[in-house]
Design a protein around this motif. Structure first.
Motif, short mmCIF file in Angstrom:
data_model
loop_
_atom_site.label_atom_id
_atom_site.label_comp_id
_atom_site.label_asym_id
_atom_site.label_seq_id
_atom_site.Cartn_x
_atom_site.Cartn_y
_atom_site.Cartn_z
N LYS A 8 0.47 -0.88 0.05
CA LYS A 8 0.19 0.24 -0.44
C LYS A 8 1.47 1.57 -0.02
O LYS A 8 0.30 2.57 -0.30
CB LYS A 8 -1.01 -0.14 1.36
N GLU A 9 1.62 0.92 0.63
CA GLU A 9 2.89 2.58 0.99
C GLU A 9 3.62 2.56 -0.27
O GLU A 9 3.49 3.69 -0.66
CB GLU A 9 3.72 1.85 1.51
N GLU B 118 -7.90 -8.92 3.06
CA GLU B 118 -6.32 -8.20 2.66
C GLU B 118 -7.02 -7.89 0.56
O GLU B 118 -6.65 -6.82 -0.22
CB GLU B 118 -5.37 -8.53 2.09
N ILE B 119 -6.87 -9.05 0.03
CA ILE B 119 -7.01 -9.06 -1.16
C ILE B 119 -8.90 -8.06 -1.66
O ILE B 119 -8.74 -7.70 -2.10
CB ILE B 119 -7.28 -10.65 -1.46
N GLU B 120 -9.17 -8.73 -0.63
CA GLU B 120 -10.89 -7.75 -1.05
C GLU B 120 -10.53 -6.16 -1.03
O GLU B 120 -11.32 -5.90 -1.52
CB GLU B 120 -11.93 -8.47 0.45
N ASN B 121 -10.14 -5.93 -0.34
CA ASN B 121 -10.15 -4.72 0.36
C ASN B 121 -8.55 -3.70 -0.96
O ASN B 121 -8.05 -2.40 -0.73
CB ASN B 121 -9.97 -4.37 1.86
N LEU B 122 -8.09 -4.51 -1.29
CA LEU B 122 -6.81 -3.86 -2.19
C LEU B 122 -6.77 -3.11 -3.23
O LEU B 122 -7.80 -3.61 -3.92
CB LEU B 122 -6.12 -5.43 -2.81
N ASP B 123 -6.02 -1.88 -3.05
CA ASP B 123 -6.04 -1.50 -4.27
C ASP B 123 -5.41 -0.91 -4.95
O ASP B 123 -4.08 -0.28 -4.73
CB ASP B 123 -6.59 0.48 -3.63
N GLY B 124 -5.28 -2.51 -5.75
CA GLY B 124 -4.19 -2.26 -6.70
C GLY B 124 -4.07 -3.58 -7.98
O GLY B 124 -5.29 -4.01 -8.49
N ILE B 125 -3.16 -3.51 -7.88
CA ILE B 125 -2.62 -5.55 -8.74
C ILE B 125 -2.23 -6.03 -7.99
O ILE B 125 -1.51 -6.37 -7.30
CB ILE B 125 -2.12 -4.51 -9.74
N LEU B 126 -3.05 -7.56 -7.98
CA LEU B 126 -1.79 -8.45 -7.85
C LEU B 126 -2.29 -9.96 -8.64
O LEU B 126 -3.02 -10.18 -8.89
CB LEU B 126 -2.49 -9.12 -6.00
N ILE B 127 -1.34 -10.42 -8.41
CA ILE B 127 -1.20 -11.72 -10.07
C ILE B 127 0.07 -12.66 -9.09
O ILE B 127 0.58 -12.40 -8.35
CB ILE B 127 -0.75 -11.65 -10.76
N ALA B 128 -0.97 -13.67 -9.02
CA ALA B 128 -0.70 -15.17 -7.82
C ALA B 128 -0.63 -16.58 -9.27
O ALA B 128 -1.21 -16.08 -10.07
CB ALA B 128 -1.82 -15.15 -7.21
N THR B 129 0.51 -16.88 -9.21
CA THR B 129 0.52 -18.09 -9.78
C THR B 129 0.54 -19.49 -8.95
O THR B 129 0.76 -19.48 -7.69
CB THR B 129 2.39 -17.54 -11.17
N THR B 130 -0.12 -20.35 -9.75
CA THR B 130 -0.07 -21.73 -9.10
C THR B 130 -0.04 -23.32 -9.94
O THR B 130 -0.41 -22.32 -11.68
CB THR B 130 -1.45 -21.92 -8.57
N LYS C 19 -12.24 -21.71 -3.22
CA LYS C 19 -13.11 -21.80 -3.32
C LYS C 19 -13.79 -20.01 -3.25
O LYS C 19 -13.89 -18.58 -4.04
CB LYS C 19 -14.34 -21.48 -3.12
N ALA C 20 -13.19 -19.87 -2.20
CA ALA C 20 -13.40 -18.25 -1.67
C ALA C 20 -11.99 -17.42 -2.21
O ALA C 20 -11.86 -16.21 -2.55
CB ALA C 20 -13.16 -18.21 0.17
N PHE C 21 -11.05 -18.17 -2.39
CA PHE C 21 -9.18 -17.24 -3.37
C PHE C 21 -9.91 -17.25 -4.85
O PHE C 21 -10.05 -16.28 -5.56
CB PHE C 21 -8.64 -18.34 -2.73
N GLU C 22 -10.92 -18.66 -5.11
CA GLU C 22 -11.39 -18.47 -6.67
C GLU C 22 -12.16 -17.44 -6.67
O GLU C 22 -12.28 -16.85 -8.19
CB GLU C 22 -12.13 -20.12 -7.17
N ARG C 23 -13.63 -16.66 -6.01
CA ARG C 23 -13.47 -15.84 -6.40
C ARG C 23 -13.17 -14.54 -6.33
O ARG C 23 -13.70 -13.48 -6.91
CB ARG C 23 -14.68 -15.77 -5.44
N ARG C 24 -12.13 -14.28 -4.76
CA ARG C 24 -11.23 -12.96 -5.40
C ARG C 24 -10.68 -12.52 -6.09
O ARG C 24 -10.47 -11.42 -6.47
CB ARG C 24 -10.09 -13.13 -4.04
#
Length: 210
Positions: free
Chosen positions: A54-55, A100-112, A120-125
């Motif tokens: 966030k900073e 944190e992902i729900e409230n994130l103001d930015g760009i997040l990319i995850a790989t798996t 399922k909760a992560f899938e929806r995010r």
């Protein structure tokens, strides 16, 4: 975004190229390092990651990318009725990350590499879920020639047809070819490349000869 698919299919490289092409800073999170610190004040460590991001967002003109590489360990299914302290801790961490992902103001990319055990909760995010599959026959042939320019078109096509490799696997073989040339001075040999191809796969049953 969630990039998913087999190893060596270009997920991580795509994130790096996206950052480069858009002029963005990349804040990469090493999952294994985080997990080793979670015991004790783990919640604090996870929150620290998002606070730091966030900073960065506030300081930079172009929004940076928060990158969770090989995130299997933190987006897997949460334990139901967890009894062990370790399982409770893992669930607590995942709940914090979800918030944190729900409230994130930015760009997040995850790989798996794994999606069967994705919570399922992560899938929806994740707004975008993009699958990275192995390259087509034509693409594999082009990768062979880009990695080993002295390889003829015919040999590149033959190798592409004979071995169902990802781009990462082809790159490994190209590196072995470079080492061979440095150590022995022996020029490129299709037979030697085939030997490297055969040893690249631990399961020889997956090898298909053209």
């Amino acid at each position: 975004c969630l990039f998913y698919g087999g190893p060596g299919t270009g997920k991580t490289e795509t994130v790096l190229q996206l950052a480069k092409a858009t002029g963005r800073c990349l804040m990469q999170v090493n999952i294994s390092d985080i997990k080793s610190k979670w015991v004790g004040d783990s919640e604090k460590n996870v929150k620290k990651i998002f606070s730091h991001y966030k900073e960065l967002v506030k300081k930079m003109d172009v929004t940076p990318i928060l990158f969770f590489n090989e995130a299997d360990a933190i987006i897997n299914k949460r334990m139901e009725n967890a009894q062990r302290s370790v399982d409770k801790m893992e669930n607590s961490m995942q709940n914090i990350i979800l918030q944190e992902i729900e409230n994130l103001d930015g760009i997040l990319i995850a790989t798996t590499n794994l999606t069967q055990n994705l919570d399922k909760a992560f899938e929806r995010r994740f707004l975008y879920k993009i699958e990275f599959s192995k390259p087509s026959l034509e693409a594999k042939s082009m990768i062979w020639q880009s990695m080993i320019p002295e390889l003829s078109t015919t040999d590149a096509q033959t190798l592409a047809q004979s071995y169902d490799f990802s781009g990462g696997q082809i790159e490994n073989i190209a590196r072995k070819q470079i080492v061979d040339n440095i150590i022995t001075g022996v020029p490129l040999s299709i037979d030697k490349l085939r030997q490297h191809c055969d040893t690249e796969l631990l399961d020889k049953k997956k090898i298909r000869r053209a």
